[in-house]
Scaffold this motif. Structure first.
Motif, PDB file in Angstrom:
ATOM      1  N   LEU A   1      11.398  -3.540   7.713  1.00  0.00           N
ATOM      2  CA  LEU A   1      10.217  -2.857   7.178  1.00  0.00           C
ATOM      3  C   LEU A   1      10.304  -1.347   7.343  1.00  0.00           C
ATOM      4  O   LEU A   1       9.555  -0.607   6.691  1.00  0.00           O
ATOM      5  N   ILE A   2      11.210  -0.877   8.188  1.00  0.00           N
ATOM      6  CA  ILE A   2      11.358   0.569   8.344  1.00  0.00           C
ATOM      7  C   ILE A   2      12.069   1.191   7.146  1.00  0.00           C
ATOM      8  O   ILE A   2      12.009   2.407   6.937  1.00  0.00           O
ATOM      9  N   ASN A   3      12.723   0.355   6.326  1.00  0.00           N
ATOM     10  CA  ASN A   3      13.426   0.852   5.140  1.00  0.00           C
ATOM     11  C   ASN A   3      12.489   1.615   4.201  1.00  0.00           C
ATOM     12  O   ASN A   3      12.716   2.796   3.914  1.00  0.00           O
ATOM     13  N   PRO A   4      11.408   0.972   3.687  1.00  0.00           N
ATOM     14  CA  PRO A   4      10.517   1.730   2.797  1.00  0.00           C
ATOM     15  C   PRO A   4       9.802   2.884   3.494  1.00  0.00           C
ATOM     16  O   PRO A   4       9.447   3.870   2.857  1.00  0.00           O
ATOM     17  N   VAL A   5       9.590   2.763   4.803  1.00  0.00           N
ATOM     18  CA  VAL A   5       8.953   3.854   5.539  1.00  0.00           C
ATOM     19  C   VAL A   5       9.839   5.093   5.516  1.00  0.00           C
ATOM     20  O   VAL A   5       9.395   6.205   5.189  1.00  0.00           O
ATOM     21  N   VAL A   6      11.129   4.913   5.849  1.00  0.00           N
ATOM     22  CA  VAL A   6      12.060   6.042   5.851  1.00  0.00           C
ATOM     23  C   VAL A   6      12.253   6.585   4.445  1.00  0.00           C
ATOM     24  O   VAL A   6      12.306   7.801   4.231  1.00  0.00           O
ATOM     25  N   ALA A   7      12.334   5.684   3.456  1.00  0.00           N
ATOM     26  CA  ALA A   7      12.514   6.123   2.079  1.00  0.00           C
ATOM     27  C   ALA A   7      11.335   6.973   1.620  1.00  0.00           C
ATOM     28  O   ALA A   7      11.499   7.993   0.947  1.00  0.00           O
TER      29      ALA A   7
ATOM     30  N   LEU B   1       0.820  -1.209   0.000  1.00  0.00           N
ATOM     31  CA  LEU B   1       0.000   0.000   0.000  1.00  0.00           C
ATOM     32  C   LEU B   1       0.856   1.261   0.000  1.00  0.00           C
ATOM     33  O   LEU B   1       0.498   2.281  -0.597  1.00  0.00           O
ATOM     34  N   LEU B   2       1.992   1.189   0.675  1.00  0.00           N
ATOM     35  CA  LEU B   2       2.849   2.361   0.819  1.00  0.00           C
ATOM     36  C   LEU B   2       3.536   2.736  -0.485  1.00  0.00           C
ATOM     37  O   LEU B   2       3.652   3.922  -0.818  1.00  0.00           O
ATOM     38  N   VAL B   3       3.978   1.733  -1.257  1.00  0.00           N
ATOM     39  CA  VAL B   3       4.845   2.042  -2.403  1.00  0.00           C
ATOM     40  C   VAL B   3       4.348   1.512  -3.738  1.00  0.00           C
ATOM     41  O   VAL B   3       4.856   1.915  -4.786  1.00  0.00           O
ATOM     42  N   LEU B   4       3.386   0.609  -3.747  1.00  0.00           N
ATOM     43  CA  LEU B   4       2.967   0.001  -5.005  1.00  0.00           C
ATOM     44  C   LEU B   4       1.922   0.867  -5.693  1.00  0.00           C
ATOM     45  O   LEU B   4       0.960   1.308  -5.063  1.00  0.00           O
ATOM     46  N   LYS B   5       2.105   1.072  -6.988  1.00  0.00           N
ATOM     47  CA  LYS B   5       1.177   1.873  -7.774  1.00  0.00           C
ATOM     48  C   LYS B   5       0.424   0.991  -8.760  1.00  0.00           C
ATOM     49  O   LYS B   5       0.931  -0.026  -9.204  1.00  0.00           O
TER      50      LYS B   5
ATOM     51  N   LEU C   1      -0.743   6.268   3.739  1.00  0.00           N
ATOM     52  CA  LEU C   1      -0.686   6.457   5.184  1.00  0.00           C
ATOM     53  C   LEU C   1      -1.106   5.183   5.906  1.00  0.00           C
ATOM     54  O   LEU C   1      -0.480   4.780   6.897  1.00  0.00           O
ATOM     55  N   LEU C   2      -2.160   4.521   5.403  1.00  0.00           N
ATOM     56  CA  LEU C   2      -2.572   3.245   5.981  1.00  0.00           C
ATOM     57  C   LEU C   2      -1.462   2.214   5.856  1.00  0.00           C
ATOM     58  O   LEU C   2      -1.178   1.463   6.801  1.00  0.00           O
TER      59      LEU C   2
END
Length: 316
Positions: A247-253, A136-140, A270-271
């Motif tokens: 999992l914090i890697n894509p969050v920080v990126a 959800l955070l990074v996939l388009k 955000l979810l």
């Protein structure tokens, strides 16, 4: 118990600094480093950091640890880096990041056979939630799929997962520090990466001041310090809980893109961010050993993904 919980939480926080630093690799790579030289970037990231840590520790492997350092170095550095580069080139970042998020599930599976540790339902659930959150955070929508890129990503993540499990299994030899263990792996990977980069990409280009600054940042913080903290987390937390910290890697990126590149965060993203963070916290519960197994002895002494133009969540 409370003291031990605080100690474990402190180790988890410091270990999480490693994937947090890896999450900044995308910005550093795209803004400061040469384009189109993935193997060069891998070699120049690993080799100087390994030499620096070796100079500090001044200790070489002994006996069977020559072989163990070579195996871990290839799994965590030498093979992992190039495969991540291939995936970063051929896949959209969202696809690569979502594949990367399966690492906790792979670590759980490998731990059954190597560590005789059976993941609980909570760990499996957290792993699935983590994959969903990162997606959800990074996939388009409309993300392009590439067979070679997917195969490279899955292979790279699988190798890193096995390296994480073996790092926990073998610990480190008595008298060696985490700096020593990290140096051995970085140099073992460099022995493979340096000649491969020279053979495939030729002589390196002249490096600008910005290039040197980028390499210094990646070498010191994202590699030398980052991998020492990562291995410390594996040693004290266990392979499974440590893998969830990734999992914090894509969050920080993603947050870096918001702050530096002026990107925006949608409600679905955000979810996904909240789900990824929740999965990371849930996954910190220690795994249980299988009843029929013989526990792996603890180490006698306190015992490693950058790509050009990767998307934020694919790099270490």
């Amino acid at each position: 118990m409370a003291v031990m919980d605080r100690k474990r939480a402190g180790i988890a926080v410091t270990a999480a600094l490693a994937p947090a630093a890896w999450g900044t690799t995308y910005l550093v790579t795209t803004q400061l480093l040469p384009e189109g030289r993935p193997l060069l970037l891998a070699a120049l990231r690993a080799l100087p950091a390994g030499l620096l840590l070796l100079l500090i520790g001044r200790r070489l492997p002994k006996g069977r640890w020559w072989g163990r350092a070579a195996v871990l170095g290839m799994l965590n550095i030498g093979l992992f880096f190039p495969l991540m580069f291939v995936g970063a080139y051929r896949l959209p970042g969202g696809v690569a990041a979502t594949i990367g998020a399966i690492q906790p599930l792979l670590v759980a599976g490998f731990s059954i056979g190597v560590l005789r540790v059976r993941p609980g339902r909570r760990a499996v659930f957290a792993g699935l939630v983590g994959v969903g959150g990162v997606a959800l955070l990074v996939l388009k929508s409309g993300a392009r799929l590439d067979g070679v890129g997917i195969a490279a990503m899955v292979a790279g993540i699988s190798l890193m997962a096995m390296g994480t499990v073996l790092t926990r299994r073998w610990g480190r030899p008595e008298g060696a520090t985490l700096l020593d263990l990290t140096a051995w792996q970085l140099l073992a990977g460099s022995v493979f990466l340096v000649p491969l980069a020279a053979l495939v990409e030729g002589a390196p280009p002249a490096l600008s001041a910005a290039n040197l600054a980028g390499f210094a940042y990646l070498g010191l913080f994202g590699t030398a310090l980052g991998y020492v903290l990562w291995f410390r987390g594996i040693e004290h937390l266990g392979a499974g809980p440590a893998s969830f910290l990734g999992l914090i890697n894509p969050v920080v990126a993603t947050l870096g893109g918001l702050l530096v590149l002026g990107q925006t965060l949608t409600p679905w993203q955000l979810l996904g961010l909240l789900l990824a963070l929740a999965a990371m916290l849930i996954g910190q519960a220690p795994a249980r050993r299988t009843p029929a197994s013989t526990p792996t002895p603890a180490p006698t002494a306190a015992p490693l993904a950058p790509a050009p133009h990767p998307t934020p969540a694919t790099t270490r």
